[in-house]
Scaffold this active site. Structure first.
Site, PDB file in Angstrom:
ATOM      1  N   HIS A 139     -43.534  26.751  10.948  1.00  0.00           N
ATOM      2  CA  HIS A 139     -44.524  27.763  10.992  1.00  0.00           C
ATOM      3  C   HIS A 139     -45.198  27.851  11.885  1.00  0.00           C
ATOM      4  O   HIS A 139     -45.880  26.100  12.329  1.00  0.00           O
ATOM      5  CB  HIS A 139     -44.750  28.267   9.645  1.00  0.00           C
ATOM      6  CG  HIS A 139     -45.578  26.896   9.450  1.00  0.00           C
ATOM      7  ND1 HIS A 139     -45.223  26.183   8.159  1.00  0.00           N
ATOM      8  CD2 HIS A 139     -46.964  26.629  10.093  1.00  0.00           C
ATOM      9  CE1 HIS A 139     -46.449  25.489   8.117  1.00  0.00           C
ATOM     10  NE2 HIS A 139     -47.228  25.834   8.787  1.00  0.00           N
TER      11      HIS A 139
HETATM   12  P1  TYD Z   1     -46.248  24.796   3.438  1.00  0.00           P
HETATM   13  O1  TYD Z   1     -48.006  24.569   4.107  1.00  0.00           O
HETATM   14  O2  TYD Z   1     -45.085  25.576   4.189  1.00  0.00           O
HETATM   15  O3  TYD Z   1     -46.297  23.406   4.097  1.00  0.00           O
HETATM   16  P2  TYD Z   1     -44.723  22.377   4.786  1.00  0.00           P
HETATM   17  O4  TYD Z   1     -45.204  23.485   6.629  1.00  0.00           O
HETATM   18  O5  TYD Z   1     -45.890  21.197   5.636  1.00  0.00           O
HETATM   19  O6  TYD Z   1     -43.313  22.195   4.679  1.00  0.00           O
HETATM   20  O7  TYD Z   1     -46.729  24.879   2.445  1.00  0.00           O
HETATM   21  C1  TYD Z   1     -45.897  24.597   1.111  1.00  0.00           C
HETATM   22  C2  TYD Z   1     -46.137  25.574   0.059  1.00  0.00           C
HETATM   23  O8  TYD Z   1     -47.312  24.955  -0.451  1.00  0.00           O
HETATM   24  C3  TYD Z   1     -46.082  27.122  -0.148  1.00  0.00           C
HETATM   25  O9  TYD Z   1     -45.815  27.088  -1.163  1.00  0.00           O
HETATM   26  C4  TYD Z   1     -47.619  27.259  -0.081  1.00  0.00           C
HETATM   27  C5  TYD Z   1     -48.052  26.312  -1.090  1.00  0.00           C
HETATM   28  N1  TYD Z   1     -49.917  25.262   0.196  1.00  0.00           N
HETATM   29  C6  TYD Z   1     -50.548  26.137  -0.910  1.00  0.00           C
HETATM   30  O10 TYD Z   1     -50.579  27.017  -2.242  1.00  0.00           O
HETATM   31  N2  TYD Z   1     -52.042  26.127   0.179  1.00  0.00           N
HETATM   32  C7  TYD Z   1     -52.139  25.356   0.818  1.00  0.00           C
HETATM   33  O11 TYD Z   1     -53.248  24.592   1.193  1.00  0.00           O
HETATM   34  C8  TYD Z   1     -50.649  24.432   1.254  1.00  0.00           C
HETATM   35  C9  TYD Z   1     -50.953  23.535   2.632  1.00  0.00           C
HETATM   36  C10 TYD Z   1     -49.983  25.333   0.869  1.00  0.00           C
END
Ligand code: TYD
Length: 139
Positions: free
Chosen positions: A57
């Site tokens: 993303h």
């Molecule tokens: P995501 O940012 O998609 O993780 P990555 O890029 O490492 O794969 O986040 C994973 C999950 O955690 C998603 O459901 C959103 C949640 N999340 C939060 O609730 N708060 C946060 O600060 C972050 C970074 C993620």
């Protein structure tokens, strides 16, 4: 990526100052000093299984700074035109991830703890998770 920038707002590696003595090393991350934004949120990723990748993303406005405080991971980033592969494999060096940079994390070592500092609170609306939308926005 070969160049290492001083604390800057653009994509790249930032070399952090470390204080090393006979009892080990200490690294400080202060807002607008060591990290080029006001730190509003801290999170960390660990226990990533072998072969798993994360990210896929970009953010509309969020600035982030990522440091592998243990182990190693590769941060693959692109702005829709150029790609960067930034190895994060030491606790005194981190990757700056500006807005509108697609990022993926690959090749996590089993012991990797990836610390991320962010310029704002969590907001799902700030995410661009659709690669086609990202390409439209960066065209
Ligand atoms: P995501 O940012 O998609 O993780 P990555 O890029 O490492 O794969 O986040 C994973 C999950 O955690 C998603 O459901 C959103 C949640 N999340 C939060 O609730 N708060 C946060 O600060 C972050 C970074 C993620």
């Amino acid at each position: 990526m070969s160049h290492i920038a001083a604390a800057t707002d653009s994509i790249g590696l930032i070399q952090l100052q470390k204080r090393t003595g006979t009892a080990g090393s200490l690294v400080v991350l202060e807002s607008l000093k060591d990290v080029p934004f006001d730190i509003r949120r801290v999170y960390y990723v660990y226990g990533t299984p072998p072969g798993a990748s994360r990210g896929y993303h970009a953010h509309r406005a969020l600035r982030q700074f990522a440091v592998a405080v243990a182990g190693s991971v590769t941060m693959a980033m692109d702005d829709g035109h150029r790609r960067w592969h930034v190895p994060l494999d030491r606790p005194d060096r981190g990757a700056m991830i500006p807005p509108l940079i697609w990022h993926e994390m690959h090749d996590f070592s089993a012991d990797c703890v990836l610390l991320v500092l962010a310029s704002a609170e969590y907001d799902e609306q700030d995410y661009i998770r659709d690669r086609e939308e990202f390409e439209r926005l960066t065209r």
